[in-house]
Design a protein around this motif. Structure first.
Motif, short mmCIF file in Angstrom:
data_model
loop_
_atom_site.label_atom_id
_atom_site.label_comp_id
_atom_site.label_asym_id
_atom_site.label_seq_id
_atom_site.Cartn_x
_atom_site.Cartn_y
_atom_site.Cartn_z
N ALA A 87 0.84 -1.20 0.00
CA ALA A 87 0.00 0.00 0.00
C ALA A 87 0.88 1.25 0.00
N GLU A 88 0.53 2.20 -0.84
CA GLU A 88 1.24 3.48 -0.85
C GLU A 88 0.83 4.30 0.36
N PRO A 89 1.76 5.04 0.97
CA PRO A 89 1.41 5.90 2.10
C PRO A 89 0.41 6.96 1.66
N PRO A 90 -0.53 7.32 2.51
CA PRO A 90 -1.50 8.36 2.14
C PRO A 90 -0.80 9.67 1.79
N ARG A 91 -1.24 10.30 0.71
CA ARG A 91 -0.63 11.57 0.30
C ARG A 91 -0.83 12.67 1.33
N SER A 92 -1.92 12.55 2.08
CA SER A 92 -2.21 13.61 3.06
C SER A 92 -1.25 13.61 4.23
N LEU A 93 -0.36 12.61 4.34
CA LEU A 93 0.63 12.61 5.42
C LEU A 93 1.54 13.84 5.33
N ASP A 94 1.73 14.37 4.11
CA ASP A 94 2.52 15.60 3.96
C ASP A 94 1.84 16.76 4.68
N HIS A 95 0.48 16.80 4.61
CA HIS A 95 -0.26 17.86 5.31
C HIS A 95 -0.12 17.66 6.82
N LEU A 96 -0.17 16.41 7.26
CA LEU A 96 -0.04 16.13 8.69
C LEU A 96 1.31 16.60 9.21
N ARG A 97 2.37 16.37 8.44
CA ARG A 97 3.70 16.81 8.87
C ARG A 97 3.76 18.32 9.02
N LYS A 98 3.07 19.04 8.14
CA LYS A 98 3.01 20.50 8.24
C LYS A 98 2.31 20.91 9.53
N LYS A 99 1.22 20.20 9.84
CA LYS A 99 0.48 20.52 11.06
C LYS A 99 1.34 20.26 12.30
N ILE A 100 2.08 19.16 12.27
CA ILE A 100 2.96 18.84 13.40
C ILE A 100 3.98 19.95 13.63
N HIS A 101 4.41 20.59 12.55
CA HIS A 101 5.41 21.66 12.66
C HIS A 101 4.78 23.04 12.86
N GLY A 102 3.49 23.07 13.16
CA GLY A 102 2.86 24.32 13.56
C GLY A 102 2.22 25.13 12.47
N HIS A 103 2.09 24.57 11.27
CA HIS A 103 1.47 25.30 10.17
C HIS A 103 -0.06 25.20 10.25
N THR A 104 -0.73 26.22 9.74
CA THR A 104 -2.19 26.20 9.62
C THR A 104 -2.56 25.55 8.30
N LEU A 105 -3.49 24.62 8.35
CA LEU A 105 -3.90 23.90 7.14
C LEU A 105 -5.11 24.57 6.49
N ASP A 106 -5.20 24.46 5.16
CA ASP A 106 -6.37 25.01 4.48
C ASP A 106 -7.47 23.95 4.37
N ASN A 107 -8.61 24.35 3.83
CA ASN A 107 -9.77 23.46 3.77
C ASN A 107 -9.47 22.17 3.01
N LYS A 108 -8.78 22.29 1.88
CA LYS A 108 -8.48 21.11 1.05
C LYS A 108 -7.57 20.13 1.77
N GLN A 109 -6.58 20.65 2.47
CA GLN A 109 -5.65 19.77 3.19
C GLN A 109 -6.35 19.01 4.30
N ILE A 110 -7.21 19.69 5.04
CA ILE A 110 -7.95 19.02 6.11
C ILE A 110 -8.93 18.01 5.52
N GLU A 111 -9.55 18.36 4.41
CA GLU A 111 -10.48 17.44 3.75
C GLU A 111 -9.77 16.15 3.32
N GLU A 112 -8.56 16.27 2.82
CA GLU A 112 -7.80 15.09 2.39
C GLU A 112 -7.38 14.23 3.58
N ILE A 113 -6.99 14.86 4.67
CA ILE A 113 -6.63 14.10 5.88
C ILE A 113 -7.83 13.32 6.39
#
Length: 497
Positions: A87-113
């Protein structure tokens, strides 16, 4: 190709696949290195954790076993031909890493997670990382995006009526079974109130657990709609109709971690109500020293969040702040809470006065949403429906329409009275401790486990007089709960005035 086999193992929410170590078509050791595999059959796909099996009586060399949950979600017949691939890792993991580092996510990124979480593409570790990073910092725009994403991830109910009322309590108060009284009162008036409720996760009983003492709760969407058409209301388990499924996954991880931020709570509740097709929602926020919300200031901040999301998604929200200083009713645990509910609906003079009054207040407020009802007369109408017996008859119709329970639940026969250590007045009751004692007694898994309360705040007690009685169904649970109660009964007794 591998032949699909159902493995009778309950793996809770996880999808688990079982492959023989000496499989003839794949090299299992290579796949074991991957966190997950993808099971394929045409356009049907499922992600699952892979476990290797040495016993051919469990999985043969040309078979792929799936746990009960995974088999149900894949939706194929036993014996169907399937293939597997890393199984390929979920693409939204990139958004999760941004959130872990304190970034604010946009609607599309949260929707994908949320989409990947709802599709079971995230491990518990990855879900925990999302929850912890969100708990550390979440903007109101992220909260709104999270609410919308969760409501869109599963089924959404649609109703013919322009007004669909609902209520929800944020929880934390044992015995607070107002929904089972409010629904038949409001439904008896004719306002649609399709109530989807949860099972308990850390509490002694959810509304669904208590309703299950009386009736079937695992209705399909079609069955649920039929009941509402017949009775104007229902009391069913929301997990079975797949409303906001990502929320159920998040809750299963956040509760053991005791993560319950205001933003995540609001997104969880509001996404469920949006999915249920509600138009008018009443939120009950109990405030007390051992409740989830412990000050009126915190209650007001939470209220603003609910009102903000409601205004953005077109859901009319009304907030009521209630007394959360002690348990509601006389029983904690499914059978005892069902007893209290039916006593109120029968208008029994010995029914718990606090449960009766709180239910009437909430029902009255919901009835005010009926344009045909004169303003300010909601409580009077609720009282009339209760005392006339119409609410009881409506509850009986709902039970009959959903299907009466086939296996009656009995109160646990292993009992112990917890006695007052001194004379005095009950000045406080620790809701959390009593809930914990009830859980240790076996509730909600054992419907008959629970606590029967004999004394409430402001009651006078005499040394040696019972404060409450613990009921358990199994000896081990009885020992755990009584020992915990003896270490601290949850009551504070002050001097006689």
């Amino acid at each position: 190709m591998l032949n699909l086999k159902l493995i009778g193992i309950d793996t809770y929410r996880d999808n688990v696949a079982f492959l023989a170590r000496n499989c003839e078509q794949y090299r299992p050791e290579e796949y074991q290195a991957f966190k997950k595999i993808e099971v394929k059959c045409g356009n049907t796909r499922l992600l699952a954790q892979l476990l290797l099996v040495d016993d051919e009586s469990i999985v043969g060399v040309n078979q792929l076993g799936l746990s009960e949950q995974a088999f149900r979600r894949l939706g194929l017949e036993e014996g169907a031909s399937v293939t597997i691939a890393p199984a390929e890792p979920p693409r939204s993991l990139d958004h999760l890493r941004k959130k872990i580092h304190g970034h604010t996510l946009d609607n599309k990124q949260i929707e994908e997670i949320i989409g990947d979480i709802a599709s079971y593409r995230y491990s518990e570790m990855e879900i925990a990382a999302f929850l912890v990073s969100s708990a550390g910092f979440m903007t109101t725009s992220e909260m709104l995006a999270l609410t919308k994403a969760m409501s869109q991830a599963g089924n959404r109910l649609q109703w013919k009526s322009p007004i669909i009322v609902d209520k929800h309590c944020i929880g934390g108060i044992p015995g607070n079974r107002t929904s089972m009284i409010v629904v038949p009162i409001v439904a008896a008036h004719g306002l649609p109130i399709p109530k989807t409720s949860s099972r308990a996760i850390t509490s002694p009983a959810g509304t669904a657990d208590t309703m299950e003492v009386l009736a079937r709760i695992d209705l399909s969407m079609h069955e649920m709609k039929e009941v509402v058409e017949q009775c104007h209301g229902c009391l069913v388990w929301g997990g079975h109709v797949n409303l906001s499924p990502a929320d159920d996954v998040l809750i299963s991880v956040e509760r053991p971690l005791s993560i319950d931020t205001r933003e995540q709570m609001v997104a969880s509740i509001m996404s469920k109500k949006m999915s249920a097709g509600s138009t008018h929602l009443l939120i009950d926020i109990p405030v007390g020293p051992s409740a989830k919300i412990r000050s009126h200031g915190d209650a007001m901040r939470l209220r603003k969040l609910f009102e903000y999301v409601g205004s953005q998604v077109g859901l009319h929200v009304e907030i009521t702040v209630t007394d959360g200083s002690q348990p509601i009713g006389n029983g904690i645990g499914p059978v005892l809470e069902a007893r209290d509910v039916m006593a109120v609906l029968r208008d029994d003079p010995d029914a718990p006065a606090d449960l009766r009054e709180k239910s009437l207040q909430i029902a009255g407020t919901l009835l005010e949403n009926d344009p045909a009802l004169r303003g300010g007369s909601g409580y009077k109408r609720a009282l009339q429906l209760l005392t006339s017996g119409e609410a009881l008859r409506t509850m009986e119709r709902i039970i009959e329409a959903q299907g009466p329970t086939k296996t009656p639940s009995c109160l646990g026969e292993l009992t112990k009275d917890i006695l007052a250590p001194e004379d005095g007045i009950v000045t406080s009751i620790d809701c959390y401790r009593l809930a914990r004692i009830t859980r240790l007694a076996g509730a909600p898994m054992d419907k008959g486990a629970g606590i029967d309360l004999f004394k409430k705040v402001d009651d006078r007690v005499v040394k040696g007089e019972p404060l409450y009685r613990i009921h358990a169904c199994f000896k081990s649970d009885y020992v755990f709960s009584t020992k915990y109660a003896e270490e601290g009964d949850g009551y504070t007794i002050g001097e006689n005035l």
